[in-house]
Design an enzyme around this catalytic site. Structure first.
Site, PDB file in Angstrom:
ATOM      1  N   ALA A  43      51.333  10.134  45.806  1.00 44.56           N
ATOM      2  CA  ALA A  43      51.066   9.144  44.763  1.00 44.56           C
ATOM      3  C   ALA A  43      50.881   7.789  45.434  1.00 44.56           C
ATOM      4  O   ALA A  43      51.826   7.232  45.985  1.00 44.56           O
ATOM      5  CB  ALA A  43      52.218   9.112  43.768  1.00 44.56           C
ATOM      6  N   GLY A  46      48.756   1.718  46.129  1.00 42.10           N
ATOM      7  CA  GLY A  46      48.047   0.637  46.804  1.00 42.10           C
ATOM      8  C   GLY A  46      48.973  -0.274  47.579  1.00 42.10           C
ATOM      9  O   GLY A  46      48.516  -1.170  48.287  1.00 42.10           O
ATOM     10  N   SER A  50      53.851   3.510  49.528  1.00 40.11           N
ATOM     11  CA  SER A  50      53.178   4.769  49.209  1.00 40.11           C
ATOM     12  C   SER A  50      52.048   5.064  50.191  1.00 40.11           C
ATOM     13  O   SER A  50      51.750   6.227  50.477  1.00 40.11           O
ATOM     14  CB  SER A  50      52.648   4.738  47.773  1.00 40.11           C
ATOM     15  OG  SER A  50      51.716   3.700  47.592  1.00 40.11           O
ATOM     16  N   LEU A  69      46.812   5.975  40.025  1.00 42.86           N
ATOM     17  CA  LEU A  69      46.689   5.872  38.576  1.00 42.86           C
ATOM     18  C   LEU A  69      46.190   4.492  38.177  1.00 42.86           C
ATOM     19  O   LEU A  69      46.724   3.485  38.623  1.00 42.86           O
ATOM     20  CB  LEU A  69      48.041   6.126  37.906  1.00 42.86           C
ATOM     21  CG  LEU A  69      48.708   7.477  38.191  1.00 42.86           C
ATOM     22  CD1 LEU A  69      50.014   7.577  37.422  1.00 42.86           C
ATOM     23  CD2 LEU A  69      47.778   8.630  37.836  1.00 42.86           C
ATOM     24  N   CYS A 137      58.000   4.357  32.963  1.00 47.52           N
ATOM     25  CA  CYS A 137      56.784   4.749  33.675  1.00 47.52           C
ATOM     26  C   CYS A 137      57.053   5.938  34.587  1.00 47.52           C
ATOM     27  O   CYS A 137      56.293   6.908  34.617  1.00 47.52           O
ATOM     28  CB  CYS A 137      56.257   3.560  34.466  1.00 47.52           C
ATOM     29  SG  CYS A 137      54.679   3.852  35.291  1.00 47.52           S
ATOM     30  N   GLY A 161      56.501   6.822  47.363  1.00 50.87           N
ATOM     31  CA  GLY A 161      57.052   5.819  48.268  1.00 50.87           C
ATOM     32  C   GLY A 161      58.370   5.236  47.800  1.00 50.87           C
ATOM     33  O   GLY A 161      58.772   4.177  48.283  1.00 50.87           O
ATOM     34  N   CYS A 233      54.145  -4.675  36.027  1.00 52.04           N
ATOM     35  CA  CYS A 233      52.743  -4.557  36.433  1.00 52.04           C
ATOM     36  C   CYS A 233      51.764  -4.914  35.334  1.00 52.04           C
ATOM     37  O   CYS A 233      50.700  -5.455  35.601  1.00 52.04           O
ATOM     38  CB  CYS A 233      52.457  -3.152  36.965  1.00 52.04           C
ATOM     39  SG  CYS A 233      52.499  -1.839  35.721  1.00 52.04           S
TER      40      CYS A 233
END
Length: 404
Positions: A43, A46, A50, A69, A137, A161, A233
């Site tokens: 997963a 960015g 991770s 995602l 989430c 991560g 986020c």
């Protein structure tokens, strides 16, 4: 440690020795625990953590597939430092996958994310609660929906991560704190089910953050010095109240600010402006410090009082998850199991015991716990093995020390 260097004046990146790199690869291989060549979905958000996971697993010989995602309309957050899941992050994940040499997919989960996380976040504030959207989430789009995608891709495991440890004990998996307690994310993962934990892998469990950045730089990854995400986020500006006002305008209905002794001290412009434990911005003056001790959404009242009124004797849990040795959390509660309870990610766990009261799982603190709010999460740890996560739940309601 070797001298630190700066990349684009962002975060410090240490140089690492070859032996450190080899140890990181072996640590990742041990965390996966599958034969070399097995397919593992990584997963990829960015961010540096991770991305390093995907790179280490590829270097360790696994068949790695990167998945990112897209969780919301990222136009407003594009290239906004300190915000995750934005357009720049998707670009960074794609570029990293190309550098590593692995296939990469971007999945549009905007509608799922809105339903499971953003709407729930706004509704919680409307109910006078204090939500933790990162847990929602992880609980929904990441560790439920994304795991299904990983299985559909033929992966034998999915790696993330997160700084948390998965340990195989007998025929079960345990969740444990990461070696770097300052980075530990177990609080945010308490809702991970046993089935999910059996499938998940956390290759950074034995690494500290400077090591992770050093590995990223050694592997030539451009995100080595990228700052960690700080904001929620989907609220890159940090102004979550503006989002709530737009989604739930009824939260702007005015009401009274009332002292817990019954005195009306003033008025407010909307209950969503307040959270339990808040002191600033009350705009009332009575000669003593006052804190928000209770929110009453039905009457639109904000109840304030002295700091000692924030002390919580016990809390009731809902939406519970259990990773302990007992068959269920209800069984553990009925036995009065001693635990360590953590009600905020930044707070140390406090000694407590579980109890089963009127059919609800309750946490009874040995001493009063301050600033506990409905909607928050309560993660539970083993009182005899504090690194082990037993599960937890979301806080349904609380009982103040003063009323016990």
């Amino acid at each position: 440690m070797a001298a630190m260097t700066l990349v684009e004046d962002l975060c410090p990146v240490p140089d690492i020795r070859r032996t450190d790199m080899d140890a990181a690869v072996e640590s990742a291989r041990a965390a996966v625990g599958l034969p070399v060549g097995a397919r593992v979905v990584a997963a990829m958000s960015g961010g540096v953590d991770s991305t390093v996971v995907a790179a280490l697993l590829h270097k360790a010989g696994y068949d790695v597939v990167g998945v990112t995602l897209q969780l919301y309309d990222h136009g407003a957050a594009l290239k906004k430092k300190g915000a995750c899941c934005a357009g720049q992050d998707i670009h960074d994940a794609r570029l990293a996958a190309e550098t590593i040499g692995i296939p990469h997919y971007v999945l549009d989960y905007e509608s799922r994310f809105k339903d499971a996380v953003i709407d729930q976040f706004a509704d919680s504030y409307l109910k006078g609660q204090t939500p933790v959207p990162c847990i929602r989430c992880n609980q929904t789009v990441k560790f439920r929906d994304l795991l299904d995608v990983a299985r559909d891709l033929g992966a034998e495991a999915m790696a993330t991560g997160h700084y948390v440890r998965r340990a195989a004990v007998g025929n079960r998996s345990q969740m444990r704190k990461a070696i770097d307690h300052s980075r530990d994310q177990s609080y945010f993962l308490f809702a991970t089910t046993q089935d999910q934990l059996d499938y998940l892998r956390f290759p950074l469990a034995d690494l500290e953050k400077p090591q992770v950045r050093g590995v990223a730089a050694e592997l030539g990854l451009k995100i080595a010095a990228k700052p960690d995400s700080q904001d929620i986020c989907f609220v890159p500006s940090g102004d979550y109240r503006t989002l709530i006002d737009r989604l739930r305008p009824q939260g702007r209905e005015a009401g009274e600010i009332v002292h817990m002794d019954g005195r009306v001290l003033g008025r407010h412009a909307g209950i969503t402006d307040y959270t339990i434990g808040q002191r600033r911005g009350l705009n009332v003056a009575v000669g003593e410090p006052l804190f928000v001790v209770r929110l009453e959404p039905e009457t639109r009242r904000v109840v304030v009082g002295p700091r000692e009124a924030l002390l919580t004797a016990s809390l009731t849990l809902e939406e519970t998850n259990w990773l302990g040795d007992e068959a269920t959390i209800q069984e553990a509660a009925a036995s009065g199991l001693p635990v360590l309870a953590r009600v905020r990610s930044t707070r140390q766990p406090s000694p407590a015991r579980l109890a089963l009261i009127d059919g609800y799982v309750c946490v009874v603190f040995d001493e009063g716990e301050e600033g506990v709010a409905p909607g928050q999460a309560c993660a539970l740890y083993d009182s005899t093995d504090p690194d082990r996560v037993l599960g937890g739940g979301f806080i349904r309601d609380t009982t103040a020390v003063a009323t016990v």
